[in-house]
Design a protein around this motif. Structure first.
Motif, PDB file in Angstrom:
ATOM      1  N   MET B   1       0.835  -1.197   0.000  1.00 50.82           N
ATOM      2  CA  MET B   1       0.000   0.000   0.000  1.00 50.82           C
ATOM      3  C   MET B   1       0.876   1.256   0.000  1.00 50.82           C
ATOM      4  SD  MET B   1      -3.214   0.458   0.103  1.00 50.82           S
ATOM      5  CE  MET B   1      -4.055   1.954  -0.128  1.00 50.82           C
ATOM      6  N   VAL B   2       0.730   2.087  -0.928  1.00 46.75           N
ATOM      7  CA  VAL B   2       1.530   3.318  -1.017  1.00 46.75           C
ATOM      8  C   VAL B   2       0.732   4.462  -0.426  1.00 46.75           C
ATOM      9  CG1 VAL B   2       2.806   4.811  -2.574  1.00 46.75           C
ATOM     10  CG2 VAL B   2       2.465   2.425  -3.169  1.00 46.75           C
ATOM     11  N   ASN B   3       1.390   5.251   0.436  1.00 44.79           N
ATOM     12  CA  ASN B   3       0.668   6.391   1.029  1.00 44.79           C
ATOM     13  C   ASN B   3       0.529   7.528   0.026  1.00 44.79           C
ATOM     14  OD1 ASN B   3       0.304   5.228   3.502  1.00 44.79           O
ATOM     15  ND2 ASN B   3       2.334   5.854   4.210  1.00 44.79           N
ATOM     16  N   ALA B   4      -0.602   8.061   0.062  1.00 46.89           N
ATOM     17  CA  ALA B   4      -0.820   9.223  -0.827  1.00 46.89           C
ATOM     18  C   ALA B   4      -0.143  10.445  -0.232  1.00 46.89           C
ATOM     19  CB  ALA B   4      -2.315   9.478  -0.926  1.00 46.89           C
ATOM     20  N   PRO B   5       0.419  11.297  -1.067  1.00 50.65           N
ATOM     21  CA  PRO B   5       1.069  12.503  -0.550  1.00 50.65           C
ATOM     22  C   PRO B   5       0.040  13.438   0.086  1.00 50.65           C
ATOM     23  CG  PRO B   5       0.913  12.572  -2.944  1.00 50.65           C
ATOM     24  CD  PRO B   5       0.470  11.226  -2.515  1.00 50.65           C
ATOM     25  N   GLU B   6       0.467  14.083   1.180  1.00 50.49           N
ATOM     26  CA  GLU B   6      -0.425  15.053   1.839  1.00 50.49           C
ATOM     27  C   GLU B   6      -0.539  16.300   0.989  1.00 50.49           C
ATOM     28  OE1 GLU B   6      -2.217  14.869   4.663  1.00 50.49           O
ATOM     29  OE2 GLU B   6      -1.711  12.749   4.555  1.00 50.49           O
ATOM     30  N   ILE B   7      -1.713  16.910   0.938  1.00 51.42           N
ATOM     31  CA  ILE B   7      -1.858  18.146   0.147  1.00 51.42           C
ATOM     32  C   ILE B   7      -2.524  19.217   1.002  1.00 51.42           C
ATOM     33  CG2 ILE B   7      -1.935  17.190  -2.185  1.00 51.42           C
ATOM     34  CD1 ILE B   7      -4.970  17.045  -1.877  1.00 51.42           C
ATOM     35  N   MET B   8      -2.274  20.464   0.633  1.00 51.66           N
ATOM     36  CA  MET B   8      -2.821  21.591   1.392  1.00 51.66           C
ATOM     37  C   MET B   8      -4.212  21.944   0.856  1.00 51.66           C
ATOM     38  SD  MET B   8      -0.599  22.411   3.623  1.00 51.66           S
ATOM     39  CE  MET B   8      -1.093  24.051   4.100  1.00 51.66           C
ATOM     40  N   LEU B   9      -5.196  21.266   1.346  1.00 48.86           N
ATOM     41  CA  LEU B   9      -6.556  21.542   0.903  1.00 48.86           C
ATOM     42  C   LEU B   9      -7.490  21.455   2.111  1.00 48.86           C
ATOM     43  CD1 LEU B   9      -6.536  19.648  -2.442  1.00 48.86           C
ATOM     44  CD2 LEU B   9      -7.391  21.971  -2.206  1.00 48.86           C
ATOM     45  N   PRO B  10      -8.727  21.917   1.994  1.00 48.04           N
ATOM     46  CA  PRO B  10      -9.660  21.869   3.145  1.00 48.04           C
ATOM     47  C   PRO B  10      -9.763  20.460   3.738  1.00 48.04           C
ATOM     48  CG  PRO B  10     -10.641  23.055   1.312  1.00 48.04           C
ATOM     49  CD  PRO B  10      -9.330  22.550   0.831  1.00 48.04           C
ATOM     50  N   SER B  11     -10.088  20.408   5.020  1.00 50.68           N
ATOM     51  CA  SER B  11     -10.026  19.130   5.746  1.00 50.68           C
ATOM     52  C   SER B  11     -10.935  18.070   5.138  1.00 50.68           C
ATOM     53  CB  SER B  11     -10.391  19.359   7.206  1.00 50.68           C
ATOM     54  OG  SER B  11     -11.641  20.033   7.254  1.00 50.68           O
ATOM     55  N   ASP B  12     -12.161  18.480   4.724  1.00 52.70           N
ATOM     56  CA  ASP B  12     -13.055  17.455   4.173  1.00 52.70           C
ATOM     57  C   ASP B  12     -12.520  16.908   2.859  1.00 52.70           C
ATOM     58  OD1 ASP B  12     -13.472  19.795   2.728  1.00 52.70           O
ATOM     59  OD2 ASP B  12     -15.486  19.134   2.106  1.00 52.70           O
ATOM     60  N   ASP B  43      -2.098  17.980  -7.636  1.00 49.95           N
ATOM     61  CA  ASP B  43      -1.830  19.130  -8.521  1.00 49.95           C
ATOM     62  C   ASP B  43      -3.108  19.567  -9.234  1.00 49.95           C
ATOM     63  OD1 ASP B  43       0.749  18.972  -7.815  1.00 49.95           O
ATOM     64  OD2 ASP B  43       1.485  18.020  -9.654  1.00 49.95           O
ATOM     65  N   LEU B  44      -3.834  18.567  -9.657  1.00 50.04           N
ATOM     66  CA  LEU B  44      -5.055  18.853 -10.396  1.00 50.04           C
ATOM     67  C   LEU B  44      -6.091  19.503  -9.475  1.00 50.04           C
ATOM     68  CD1 LEU B  44      -6.149  18.487 -13.249  1.00 50.04           C
ATOM     69  CD2 LEU B  44      -7.183  16.348 -12.551  1.00 50.04           C
ATOM     70  N   ALA B  47      -5.257  23.003  -9.051  1.00 52.59           N
ATOM     71  CA  ALA B  47      -5.455  23.778 -10.285  1.00 52.59           C
ATOM     72  C   ALA B  47      -6.928  23.914 -10.663  1.00 52.59           C
ATOM     73  CB  ALA B  47      -4.697  23.114 -11.438  1.00 52.59           C
ATOM     74  N   ALA B  48      -7.696  22.837 -10.467  1.00 58.39           N
ATOM     75  CA  ALA B  48      -9.049  22.844 -11.044  1.00 58.39           C
ATOM     76  C   ALA B  48     -10.149  22.532 -10.033  1.00 58.39           C
ATOM     77  CB  ALA B  48      -9.117  21.856 -12.199  1.00 58.39           C
ATOM     78  N   GLY B  49      -9.792  22.295  -8.804  1.00 60.39           N
ATOM     79  CA  GLY B  49     -10.831  22.052  -7.810  1.00 60.39           C
ATOM     80  C   GLY B  49     -11.005  20.570  -7.516  1.00 60.39           C
ATOM     81  N   SER B  50     -11.588  20.322  -6.373  1.00 62.47           N
ATOM     82  CA  SER B  50     -11.659  18.946  -5.884  1.00 62.47           C
ATOM     83  C   SER B  50     -12.591  18.071  -6.716  1.00 62.47           C
ATOM     84  CB  SER B  50     -12.132  18.955  -4.431  1.00 62.47           C
ATOM     85  OG  SER B  50     -13.379  19.634  -4.370  1.00 62.47           O
ATOM     86  N   GLU B  51     -13.698  18.655  -7.206  1.00 63.50           N
ATOM     87  CA  GLU B  51     -14.678  17.842  -7.943  1.00 63.50           C
ATOM     88  C   GLU B  51     -14.055  17.193  -9.188  1.00 63.50           C
ATOM     89  OE1 GLU B  51     -17.681  16.933  -7.047  1.00 63.50           O
ATOM     90  OE2 GLU B  51     -17.239  17.981  -5.184  1.00 63.50           O
ATOM     91  N   VAL B  52     -13.148  17.928  -9.802  1.00 66.78           N
ATOM     92  CA  VAL B  52     -12.516  17.419 -11.018  1.00 66.78           C
ATOM     93  C   VAL B  52     -11.740  16.148 -10.715  1.00 66.78           C
ATOM     94  CG1 VAL B  52     -10.786  17.927 -12.798  1.00 66.78           C
ATOM     95  CG2 VAL B  52     -12.360  19.703 -12.058  1.00 66.78           C
ATOM     96  N   VAL B  53     -11.026  16.165  -9.565  1.00 64.29           N
ATOM     97  CA  VAL B  53     -10.190  15.013  -9.227  1.00 64.29           C
ATOM     98  C   VAL B  53     -11.060  13.789  -8.945  1.00 64.29           C
ATOM     99  CG1 VAL B  53      -8.405  14.177  -7.664  1.00 64.29           C
ATOM    100  CG2 VAL B  53      -8.428  16.563  -8.368  1.00 64.29           C
TER     101      VAL B  53
END
Lengths: 279, 736
Positions: B1-12, B43-44, B47-53
């Motif tokens: 299992m690879v850990n996903a990188p932490e990102i600076m985005l809202p907690s939810d 990154d996405l 750049a484009a918001g959480s819904e896109v991802v």
């Protein structure tokens, strides 16, 4: 015959003929046999039809010939709503009763003038038949309302103009009208003569006139393919007049030729580019 | 299992992102797919918001399941690249939805589409991208191989779509303007056609002429709209100069390709110089395209460019001896007589020899004439007496000899202005269509309802001579049913299809006739018996109508009519005969034509009777000779018939289509496509003041005819006896 009992309100002109005389001979540059042809037809009294595109000099030619022959000229611009009364004349009401007013055709018949019916196909066929009795050997004009038959003055002549480009199923002369006339065909003069006309009329440099005539020829290449008619000599003269007031040739052509002649954007763009090529 | 990188985005977001990539991690698509998603996601999102991802996650799953893992692994990177091209997250969500649609309909094409996504988005917005995809799915629903080629941009039509969407001025949008331009400056109207999209690449880069027409590239890639417009103008002005001043073709003889190139160049300069004497403004048009400079390397291509510039631009100084010599030779010749065409052959031959001796490299196969507005010069060479191998080299050099120009009826070339040449052995440079017995051909666009756009020059209508048949049955029928044709004549006569005229001096009417009122008042005053016909009204008095009867003779017209003896074609034939007879009697101008089709490249059009001809034995014989065959590409036939009607000057112009069913053709899977195209063709005619009416000979075809012609423009009948009943409906439409 019943004498005219009407009382004129305003004193008639001392010399009605003088009102219609062309005192200054208008400039006209001949480009063929038309003067000789007209003079011959005039001499023997054959009614004359001038055929040619708009703005190629038909009206100017008639004025020139009237002046040259020393005859008064009465011009009528024909239109769809013109009635026989508009040509012949009518009684009009005034405070004292009724008074007969000669129409332009009747006046010409009385004075021995040249009656020039410009763009005759614009008039309805039931109107144009009033000239029939004047354009054959009878040379009379019945004035039904006045119960009078007017015999034409020996110098009276009928000249009509006619643009074949406007012909359609709905607008054409009756065969019986056509066949009363001898016709002189007009077209735009050849380039050097047209340039001379443009230079003289608008008082511009000959080189400017040459350029404008080149432009005119280019526009005439589009006749029937995007344009009903190319730029007429009249249009070229207008453009030249604008140039003589300091407007650039390109702007003058836009104003005097391109914008008036077409609303089609493709034709307009093509014409503008062609004008640019000529300058 | 690879850990996903932490990102600076809202907690939810953090929770949702983890859940999203965990789904991909655990779905069994393989580590490559999961890693790509984890790498791109943050990154996405920034750049484009959480819904896109989150949407990307679903699309990756979709693609992995429907296509393959490799393609799914590509998707995140391509999506990130697409984000740079598209504005905002909403557009990117649309893009992902479109990819999902392709994965559902054409899974094998997704990889190619992803590969070309950047290329597509460089010129198309999201709406254009979706249109492109819809077109790809529709165009090759049953042809997976072509579909793959389409989405990989290897298909000519896909490339053409991209070119048209690129915002570059493409020829078809300015075609009319350019034809007018050529006609205005040179007084000629040859057919001007785009080089077909499947033509070899070099041919798509330059204009050319010959065989009765001009061919132009569909677009000059790499130029802005304004530049393209000027390029086309410059090219057509140049070709027109050849037409005027290149009186004869040059025989190639034993000339080498390099000499041919130089002679062509000198001839180009000669005709341009002559053209500029007539129209000085052409210099301003052509000059900016000459950009060769003295510092360019002395290779053949550059030297040719420098000589071109030296010959057109008086102030251009070039130190190179060959260019200087060329300029001097040309100017000396120009001072004596530039109208002498042999000077190009003489000077060009000399300069070509010099260039050959300078041992500069010249690859005739890759040579393309410079600058871009100059034509490939094929039109000025006579290749007929060449040995085949020599000819091949030259043909390749001047590109595209294989494009066969055909006579089109969309503008007849004018007469040659040049005087006949006393030397009959040399062939003229001609832009006039050769007077051959080939079928006349016209090309029309076709509307693609899927993309909502027209495909320009898509259909080829060919006019074939109509076969002759025995006129006896038609004659007999006309005699037997003369009462029917008389009824039709009476109907035509009684119809008032013309402009409303003002009728004056009526006892009653819609308005007061002022002149009559004045006269009536005067009559009273002078003691005359009053004439009180003082009203007027508007009335249609005559009939000013041109009719074109268009018969559908596709294979289905061989079927019997329900409940009737005889085939559908028989009913059509006899209806046409009766209408023709009736119209002849009343003296209205009319034409009869028939059509069928065999793919978009061969819509067959048969002229039975033209407006100018009378309805005679010849016309009857052609009518009798019609046979049921092939398919029904109705739109193209309507457009072609419309061209005839547009030339009529009648007050009303009617296209009367008699058909048995809905449009169809063998190269179309989509039933709706041709119906929509025919509908657009009808609307186009209506916009130009041409009325259309359809008589459907099969009740089942009614709904389709309604869709194409409108409910008020359609009538159904199954026998000629119904004609008198249906005709008033048509008149009603025409007198609206």
């Amino acid at each position: 015959m019943q004498p005219d009992t009407s009382k004129p309100k305003s004193p008639p002109s001392a010399d009605p003929v003088a009102d219609f005389m062309i005192t200054e001979e208008p400039y006209y540059r001949s480009s063929g046999q038309e003067i000789a042809l007209f003079e011959a037809a005039y001499a023997v009294g054959i009614p004359i039809m001038l055929k040619g595109p708009t703005g190629c000099g038909k009206t100017r030619f008639v004025e020139h010939m009237a002046s040259r022959l020393g005859r008064p000229l009465i011009t009528v611009s024909c239109h769809e709503d013109m009635t026989a009364s508009d040509l012949v004349g009518r009684y009009l009401l005034d405070a004292d009763g009724t008074q007969w007013h000669d129409g332009p055709l009747t006046l010409a018949v009385r004075l021995g003038a040249i009656c020039y019916l410009d763009e005759i196909v614009e008039a309805r066929q039931d109107t144009t038949v009033v000239i029939h009795s004047l354009t054959d050997d009878r040379r009379i004009l019945p004035l039904e309302k006045k119960n009078e038959v007017l015999k034409a003055h020996p110098d009276f002549r009928v000249v009509i103009s006619y643009n074949p480009g406007y012909q359609s199923v709905l607008k054409d002369l009756k065969e019986s009208t056509k066949q009363r006339f001898a016709a002189i065909g007009f077209s735009y003069p050849e380039a050097s003569i047209e340039a001379e006309i443009v230079a003289t009329e608008a008082r511009v440099d000959r080189r400017v006139a040459d350029t404008l005539v080149r432009i005119g020829q280019r526009s005439r290449n589009l006749r029937g393919h995007g344009l009903d008619e190319g730029a007429s000599t009249r249009m070229l003269v207008h453009a030249a007049m604008l140039v003589s007031r300091g407007i650039s040739i390109e702007d003058a052509c836009q104003m005097a030729i391109v914008l008036p002649i077409t609303d089609d954007t493709d034709v307009r763009a093509a014409l503008t580019a062609a004008i640019s090529a000529c300058i | 299992m690879v850990n996903a990188p932490e990102i600076m985005l809202p907690s939810d977001w953090d929770e949702r992102w983890k859940a999203a990539h965990r789904r991909i991690d655990q779905a069994g698509y393989g580590e490559t797919v999961a890693a790509a998603y984890r790498r791109i996601g943050p990154d996405l999102a920034r750049a484009a918001g959480s819904e896109v991802v989150l949407k990307l996650g679903r699309t990756v799953s979709d693609v992995a399941i429907r296509c393959d893992r490799r393609t799914a692994a590509l998707l995140p990177d391509v999506a990130l690249a697409a984000e740079l091209k598209l504005s905002g997250g909403a557009a990117l969500i649309e893009w992902l939805a479109t990819i999902e649609a392709v994965a559902r309909s054409a899974p094998k094409s997704v990889a190619g589409l992803l590969d070309k996504s950047s290329c597509l988005l460089a010129v198309l917005d999201i709406e254009g991208f979706r249109s492109f995809v819809r077109m790809g799915i529709a165009i090759a629903r049953r042809n997976p191989e072509r579909q793959i080629a389409f989405f990989s941009l290897e298909d000519a039509e896909a490339q053409q779509y991209l070119q048209r969407g690129s915002g570059v001025e493409v020829f078809h949008t300015i075609q009319l303007q350019m034809k007018h331009y050529l006609a205005a400056i040179w007084g000629i109207r040859p057919p001007v056609r785009e080089v077909p999209p499947d033509a070899p690449e070099p041919m798509r880069r330059r204009c050319g002429f010959g065989g009765g027409g001009i061919r132009v590239p569909p677009a000059f890639s790499g130029s802005s709209a304004g530049e393209s417009n000027r390029l086309y103008q410059a090219a057509l002005a140049h070709i027109g100069a050849h037409h005027r001043f290149t009186r004869r073709q040059f025989p190639v003889g034993s000339l080498k390709p390099l000499q041919v190139a130089v002679i062509s160049l000198v001839e180009d300069a000669r005709v341009e110089r002559l053209a500029m004497r007539e129209m000085p403004g052409l210099g301003r048009l052509w000059l900016p395209f000459h950009v060769a400079k003295p510092e360019d390397p002395p290779v053949a291509l550059a030297l040719l460019g420098r000589l071109s510039r030296a010959l057109i631009y008086p102030d251009y100084q070039d130190p190179h001896g060959w260019v200087t010599k060329g300029k001097k030779l040309f100017e000396d010749a120009a001072e004596s007589d530039l109208t002498d065409q042999t000077l190009s052959r003489r000077i060009g031959g000399l300069l070509g020899n010099d260039l050959g001796q300078m041992r500069v490299q010249f690859d005739s196969r890759s040579y393309v004439v410079q600058p871009a507005y100059r034509d490939d010069n094929l039109g000025i060479w006579d290749l007929s007496e060449q040995p085949p191998e020599e000819q091949l080299v030259l043909e390749e050099m001047v590109e595209g000899v294989g494009v066969k120009q055909q006579k089109r009826d969309d503008g007849k070339p004018d007469e040659q202005n040049s005087e006949p040449d006393p030397d009959q052995r040399v062939s003229h440079v001609a832009l006039t269509a050769s007077d051959d017995t080939e079928t006349t051909t016209a090309r029309y666009s076709e509307y693609d309802y899927v993309t909502g756009r027209e495909r320009p020059q898509w259909c080829t209508v060919r006019e074939y001579p109509a076969p002759y048949g025995r006129t006896e049955p038609i004659r007999r029928f006309e005699e037997v049913r003369c009462e029917l044709s008389e009824r039709l004549s009476t109907l035509f006569r009684s119809s008032k299809i013309s402009r409303a005229e003002k009728i004056r001096r009526q006892a009653e009417g819609e308005f007061l006739d002022i002149d009559a009122c004045i006269e009536a008042a005067i009559s009273r005053r002078i003691g005359d018996v009053g004439k009180f016909r003082v009203h007027g009204r508007y009335e249609r008095r005559g009939r000013d109508l041109s009719v074109l009867i268009l018969l559908d003779i596709s294979q289905s017209t061989a079927d019997p009519v329900r409940g009737q003896a005889g085939t559908v074609l028989d009913v059509q034939r006899l209806s046409a005969a009766l209408l023709a007879k009736a119209l002849s009697v009343v003296g209205d101008p009319f034409a009869v034509a028939a059509f069928c089709s065999d793919t978009r490249d061969d819509i067959r059009y048969f002229r039975i009777k033209d407006f100018e001809r009378s309805y005679d034995e010849l016309a009857r014989s052609r009518l009798a000779g019609l046979e049921s065959k092939l398919s029904t590409r109705l739109g193209a036939a309507i457009r072609h018939a419309g061209e005839d009607l547009r030339k009529r000057k009648s007050y009303r112009r009617l296209l009367l289509v008699i058909t048995d069913g809905e449009p169809s053709d063998v190269d179309m899977d989509d039933d709706r496509y041709l119906v929509e195209d025919a509908r657009v063709a009808v609307q186009h005619l209506n916009r130009h003041g041409i009325d259309t009416f359809c008589v459907a000979l099969d009740g089942a075809a009614r709904s389709c005819a309604d869709r194409v012609f409108g409910k008020r423009g359609t009538a159904t009948m199954s026998s000629v006896d119904h004609l008198p009943i249906q005709l008033p409906k048509i008149f009603y439409k025409l007198t609206r």
